[in-house]
Design an enzyme around this catalytic site. Sequence first.
Site, PDB file in Angstrom:
ATOM      1  N   SER A   1      25.065  40.241  38.417  1.00 25.18           N
ATOM      2  CA  SER A   1      24.909  39.761  39.784  1.00 25.18           C
ATOM      3  C   SER A   1      23.491  39.233  39.954  1.00 25.18           C
ATOM      4  CB  SER A   1      25.141  40.900  40.778  1.00 25.18           C
ATOM      5  OG  SER A   1      24.920  40.465  42.100  1.00 25.18           O
TER       6      SER A   1
ATOM      7  N   GLN B   1      20.334  40.767  45.289  1.00 27.46           N
ATOM      8  CA  GLN B   1      19.348  41.843  45.374  1.00 27.46           C
ATOM      9  C   GLN B   1      19.873  43.028  46.186  1.00 27.46           C
ATOM     10  OE1 GLN B   1      16.457  41.677  43.553  1.00 27.46           O
ATOM     11  NE2 GLN B   1      16.257  43.826  44.084  1.00 27.46           N
TER      12      GLN B   1
ATOM     13  N   ASP C   1      33.696  42.927  41.339  1.00 24.44           N
ATOM     14  CA  ASP C   1      34.092  41.854  42.230  1.00 24.44           C
ATOM     15  C   ASP C   1      34.691  42.569  43.418  1.00 24.44           C
ATOM     16  OD1 ASP C   1      34.085  39.126  42.868  1.00 24.44           O
ATOM     17  OD2 ASP C   1      36.228  38.998  42.493  1.00 24.44           O
TER      18      ASP C   1
ATOM     19  N   HIS D   1      33.994  51.138  49.470  1.00 24.05           N
ATOM     20  CA  HIS D   1      34.814  50.726  48.333  1.00 24.05           C
ATOM     21  C   HIS D   1      34.011  50.732  47.041  1.00 24.05           C
ATOM     22  CE1 HIS D   1      32.757  47.412  50.183  1.00 24.05           C
ATOM     23  NE2 HIS D   1      32.999  46.613  49.168  1.00 24.05           N
TER      24      HIS D   1
END
Length: 191
Positions: A8, A11, A67, A174
């Site tokens: 990724s 930040q 994701d 999640h």
Amino acid sequence: MKKLYLASKNQGKIEEYKKLLLNVNCQLLLQPESIEVEENGITFRENAIKKASEVSKKTRNYAIADDSGICIDALDGRPGIYSSRYAENDQKRIERVLHELDGEKNRGAFFIANVCVCSPSRDVILESEAKCFGNIILSPRGKGGFGYDPIFEERSTRLTFAEMNNVIKDSCSHRGRALKKIIPGLLEIFS
């Protein structure tokens, strides 16, 4: 200390990961700027695997990716896998969702996260999925978080993710739930 690259460039996401993986003995790093991974899978799982696999291949190290996105009942699951690309920035994404739900009574939604860890040889060695259910509120609340956090009210706490402190968010989000499922495996790898 072994390195673990987070697939990724966000930040906000690395700060969340650092808190959740505090007890894992690794050096957590953002993927190098030079690495670009096209998220063209048709599921959250496919995108997580693709990101972790590409970053592990190019760094020759372990890589972790997720994701995640928000799926809204009244929008037939949109934005779904397009959550981060639903508009040009967080503010505009929130505005678009609120506009599309204007006058809608069914505001049910869930966040979903698929997390994947790949070895330096690109093998998928850990993966998990978790969901968090709630509702889209009428206007943003709270100052923390990122993305859709100010408009997603988690069902059991009745707080938006943007209103939660880190302890509460990590326990019910999640991403927090998905990461907790793989921590035993990470502790073994990075022992």
